[in-house]
Write an enzyme that holds these catalytic residues in place. Structure first.
Site, PDB file in Angstrom:
ATOM      1  N   GLY A  14       0.838  -1.189   0.000  1.00  0.00           N
ATOM      2  CA  GLY A  14       0.000   0.000   0.000  1.00  0.00           C
ATOM      3  C   GLY A  14       0.875   1.242   0.000  1.00  0.00           C
ATOM      4  CD1 TRP A  16       3.060   2.547   7.233  1.00  0.00           C
ATOM      5  CD2 TRP A  16       4.115   4.269   6.297  1.00  0.00           C
ATOM      6  NE1 TRP A  16       3.993   3.019   8.136  1.00  0.00           N
ATOM      7  CE2 TRP A  16       4.647   4.077   7.592  1.00  0.00           C
ATOM      8  CE3 TRP A  16       4.622   5.311   5.510  1.00  0.00           C
ATOM      9  CZ2 TRP A  16       5.669   4.878   8.116  1.00  0.00           C
ATOM     10  CZ3 TRP A  16       5.645   6.104   6.033  1.00  0.00           C
ATOM     11  CH2 TRP A  16       6.151   5.892   7.312  1.00  0.00           C
ATOM     12  CE  LYS A 192      -1.908   7.502  14.022  1.00  0.00           C
ATOM     13  NZ  LYS A 192      -2.083   7.822  12.579  1.00  0.00           N
ATOM     14  CB  THR A 249      -3.246  11.580  12.609  1.00  0.00           C
ATOM     15  OG1 THR A 249      -1.982  10.927  12.568  1.00  0.00           O
ATOM     16  CG2 THR A 249      -4.244  10.735  11.861  1.00  0.00           C
TER      17      THR A 249
END
Length: 333
Positions: A14, A16, A192, A249
């Protein structure tokens, strides 16, 4: 004598995973990437680009992509970048080809639904001989792929191994800080993502900067309470893998999780918010697990609970906001 690594297998192509493959190639490692989709592997090998998940990023021609687990055998270390809810099945698929004791750096951020396990716990159950590490911190794949400055946490319970892994992947613009608290690193990364959805909802609802700052600050308190209750350390989540990742984020629609919250805050359905996304918003899957885990360990997490309720269709956005604002007043500490 410290360990040295010459080759790496990246499990997951993907955005990342592709960006981390570039990081490893820049660090001088021989890189092989496992791509489940054969067309992604073909693009990486022939065009030196991942047009599906990271379009526009030029890849090092030395990065080789494969589509069978067997082709990833014999690597010195592994980075698993499979989405959190698919980590267990991914590890099972690769179990027959991985050498016992190979370092496995977990790069997905989440809590497994059902079991409520952290990713290192899933690893210990499926590959008990693997040596675990966690890579987490404020990092957008597109920026890392461009070689922009990035600092992350690389947590490993074996301090010497963690230092060696950090040296192996470090580069001029990619700076890993070694740590030993894998629980803190994992909880920071998982929670997060849920809080980023909350910040997106606030942004989509037009609640502006004061509400945004309050959500980050009180959300960080929830994150810290959970990490400590699970055995992590407050100072760990006060660093890159907690506060740093939370700030990033929660502050940009480039975040997949925040973009989902933004759509929900604007009145769109969850299905509509997720439509057309090729990459996973981990917070959507982690939210119910975070809510359930917080209840199990006796930690108050009202923001995470509200997000989980919105995603499950149990409450509307306005009612969730009202519920948070009408909670009893209390001391900040």
């Amino acid at each position: 004598m410290s360990e040295t690594f010459r080759s790496v297998g990246v499990i997951g192509a993907g955005a990342w995973g592709t960006a981390l493959a570039l990081v490893c190639a820049r660090a001088g490692l021989d890189v092989t990437v496992y791509a489940r989709e054969t067309e992604v592997a073909d693009d990486i090998n022939t065009l030196h680009e991942n047009r599906t998940f990271l379009p526009g990023a030029a890849l090092d021609p030395g990065i080789r992509a494969v589509s069978s687990p067997e082709a990833l055998s014999g690597r010195d270390l592994y980075l698993n970048v499979t989405p959190a809810q698919h980590l267990r099945s991914s590890l099972r698929a690769f179990a027959p080809v991985l050498a016992p004791g190979a370092p496995m750096v977990l790069c997905a951020k989440g809590i497994e639904q059902g079991s409520l396990k952290l990713m290192t716990e899933v690893l210990s159950e499926t590959l008990p001989d693997a040596r675990p590490a966690v890579l987490s911190g404020p990092s957008f794949a597109a920026e890392v792929a461009r070689g922009l400055p990035t600092a992350v946490t690389l947590a490993c319970p074996d301090e010497a191994l963690g230092a060696a892994l950090a040296r192996a992947v470090a580069g001029p613009a990619f700076r890993p800080y070694a740590a030993t608290d894998v629980v803190g690193a994992e909880v920071g990364g998982a929670v997060k993502n849920v809080l980023a959805i909350a910040c997106g909802v606030s942004e989509g609802r037009g609640l502006r900067r004061s509400a945004h700052a309050a959500l980050i600050t009180r959300g960080f308190a929830e994150l810290t309470r959970m990490a400590v209750a699970l055995g992590g350390r407050a100072e760990t989540v006060a660093g890159l893998c907690g506060l740093g990742d939370l700030v990033l984020t929660c502050s940009s629609p480039q975040s997949r999780n925040m973009s989902v919250g933004l759509a929900l805050g604007q009145g769109r359905s969850l299905a509509d918010a997720l439509a057309g996304k090729v990459s996973v918003a981990e917070g959507v899957a982690s939210a119910p697990a975070v809510r359930e885990l917080a209840a199990r360990i006796g930690v108050e997490a009202p923001i995470c609970e509200a997000v989980a309720a919105i995603l499950a269709g149990e409450v509307g956005v306005e009612a969730a906001i009202t519920g948070l604002l009408s909670r009893p007043l209390k001391s900040e500490r």
